[in-house]
Enzyme design. Sequence first.
Site, mmCIF file in Angstrom:
data_model
loop_
_atom_site.group_PDB
_atom_site.id
_atom_site.type_symbol
_atom_site.label_atom_id
_atom_site.label_comp_id
_atom_site.label_asym_id
_atom_site.label_seq_id
_atom_site.Cartn_x
_atom_site.Cartn_y
_atom_site.Cartn_z
ATOM 1 N N HIS A 6 0.835 -1.217 0.000
ATOM 2 C CA HIS A 6 0.000 0.000 0.000
ATOM 3 C C HIS A 6 0.863 1.258 0.000
ATOM 4 O O HIS A 6 1.570 1.538 0.972
ATOM 5 C CB HIS A 6 -0.951 0.021 1.199
ATOM 6 C CG HIS A 6 -1.884 1.189 1.173
ATOM 7 N ND1 HIS A 6 -2.822 1.368 0.177
ATOM 8 C CD2 HIS A 6 -2.023 2.265 1.992
ATOM 9 C CE1 HIS A 6 -3.490 2.485 0.396
ATOM 10 N NE2 HIS A 6 -3.018 3.060 1.489
ATOM 11 N N HIS A 8 0.948 5.531 -1.812
ATOM 12 C CA HIS A 8 0.369 6.600 -2.648
ATOM 13 C C HIS A 8 1.603 7.347 -3.164
ATOM 14 O O HIS A 8 2.006 8.354 -2.570
ATOM 15 C CB HIS A 8 -0.482 7.572 -1.837
ATOM 16 C CG HIS A 8 -1.664 6.976 -1.126
ATOM 17 N ND1 HIS A 8 -2.956 7.192 -1.546
ATOM 18 C CD2 HIS A 8 -1.759 6.183 -0.022
ATOM 19 C CE1 HIS A 8 -3.799 6.565 -0.718
ATOM 20 N NE2 HIS A 8 -3.086 5.950 0.215
ATOM 21 N N GLU A 87 -8.146 5.569 -8.255
ATOM 22 C CA GLU A 87 -9.051 5.903 -7.152
ATOM 23 C C GLU A 87 -10.269 6.699 -7.612
ATOM 24 O O GLU A 87 -10.161 7.600 -8.438
ATOM 25 C CB GLU A 87 -8.298 6.723 -6.107
ATOM 26 C CG GLU A 87 -9.131 6.979 -4.861
ATOM 27 C CD GLU A 87 -8.263 7.491 -3.719
ATOM 28 O OE1 GLU A 87 -7.875 6.663 -2.874
ATOM 29 O OE2 GLU A 87 -7.979 8.687 -3.684
ATOM 30 N N HIS A 124 -12.372 4.928 -2.372
ATOM 31 C CA HIS A 124 -11.537 5.461 -1.309
ATOM 32 C C HIS A 124 -11.898 4.980 0.093
ATOM 33 O O HIS A 124 -11.142 4.235 0.704
ATOM 34 C CB HIS A 124 -11.510 6.999 -1.381
ATOM 35 C CG HIS A 124 -10.723 7.623 -0.290
ATOM 36 N ND1 HIS A 124 -11.293 8.393 0.705
ATOM 37 C CD2 HIS A 124 -9.413 7.537 0.027
ATOM 38 C CE1 HIS A 124 -10.347 8.778 1.547
ATOM 39 N NE2 HIS A 124 -9.208 8.271 1.155
ATOM 40 N N HIS A 151 -9.811 1.715 1.556
ATOM 41 C CA HIS A 151 -9.338 2.081 2.900
ATOM 42 C C HIS A 151 -10.506 1.826 3.854
ATOM 43 O O HIS A 151 -11.569 2.432 3.685
ATOM 44 C CB HIS A 151 -9.000 3.564 2.972
ATOM 45 C CG HIS A 151 -7.814 3.984 2.171
ATOM 46 N ND1 HIS A 151 -7.870 4.275 0.834
ATOM 47 C CD2 HIS A 151 -6.524 4.185 2.538
ATOM 48 C CE1 HIS A 151 -6.667 4.640 0.412
ATOM 49 N NE2 HIS A 151 -5.818 4.588 1.421
ATOM 50 N N GLU A 154 -9.974 2.296 9.448
ATOM 51 C CA GLU A 154 -8.641 2.852 9.689
ATOM 52 C C GLU A 154 -8.572 3.585 11.028
ATOM 53 O O GLU A 154 -7.637 3.361 11.785
ATOM 54 C CB GLU A 154 -8.259 3.783 8.528
ATOM 55 C CG GLU A 154 -6.874 4.393 8.677
ATOM 56 C CD GLU A 154 -6.419 5.156 7.447
ATOM 57 O OE1 GLU A 154 -7.228 5.309 6.502
ATOM 58 O OE2 GLU A 154 -5.255 5.597 7.424
ATOM 59 N N ASP A 258 2.233 2.725 3.268
ATOM 60 C CA ASP A 258 1.371 3.886 3.063
ATOM 61 C C ASP A 258 2.245 5.009 2.485
ATOM 62 O O ASP A 258 3.397 4.784 2.099
ATOM 63 C CB ASP A 258 0.664 4.301 4.357
ATOM 64 C CG ASP A 258 -0.729 4.876 4.073
ATOM 65 O OD1 ASP A 258 -0.926 5.443 2.993
ATOM 66 O OD2 ASP A 258 -1.615 4.762 4.939
HETATM 67 ZN ZN LIG Z 1 -3.766 4.886 1.874
#
Ligand SMILES: [Zn+2]
Length: 299
Positions: A6, A8, A87, A124, A151, A154, A258
């Site tokens: 994972h 971005h 996304e 998302h 996601h 979380e 992340d």
């Molecule tokens: Zn993320």
Amino acid sequence: MYTNAHTHLELSALAEVCPTGQEFGSWLQTMLARRMQLDNATLERGIHKAIEQLQQNQTTTVGDISATRLSIEPLLSSGLAGVVYLEVLGFDPTVALERLSAAQREIDTWRKRETAMKIGLSIHAPYSCAPSLFEAAARWCRAEAVPWAIHIAESPAEVAFLQQGIGSLRELNRRITPHIEWQAPQCSPIAYLERLGVLEAQPVLVHAVQVDAHDLALIAQYDCAVVHCPRSNHNLLCGRMPLEQMLAQGIRVGLGTDSLTSAQSLDMRDEISFAQQLHAYKVAPNIIEQLATQPSILG
Ligand SMILES: [Zn+2]
């Protein structure tokens, strides 16, 4: 050899300007505001630098979320394997479903150019996506065998949003889409996905920190893979994933860093070492090391 399940990469350029150590909802707001201030050329430089770092750090497979679409081309030509998830978000159902249709067309086009890097979809999160968006995406991903990621579960703020319709994420959501009513479903994030028919389409569940015994049973029942990002969870005050309980249920778990806006590096060795300390005496160090080398997690 490592799978960073994972990332971005498009947020890499924000590494120096996005403070962690604040509650998830306020971090998200700060991050979004700062991302708006950067142009595409800056984001692209960050992506190229991040890909170099991954390759230097023995990462061969990556699960990357692309909201801007800027990481797709660099990843397809990088030699890395994995999935880049395009996304989609939108709390207004009409807008959200239009965006989904557009993303489906994009994905159909990009899939013709797949290499070891595959193309997937990311819906998302519950506080940014209409329920009908989750439902439509689940049907499509299942029918078209498109890998997808969400996601989920979380932060405590996400739980408050779904259980009671309150908290920092409800406030953010109300500011962005003030015209959309929200009746909290009064259930956990994982149970919410089950109600919407999402779990049977087996998305990759990113985070899954805020989970109870019933949630773990659902994840196991539908055999969804989970991605654990312990440094990000720690930095954003999200809590500790009950990793030992997940593994005891036979749930497939991968490890991810992340983005650089919530973790200090994209180096999986740093993530492994942090996870080993976080779960000390609950999960053996060699088991945690194995979680970082599982490309099949990405779907
Ligand atoms: Zn993320």
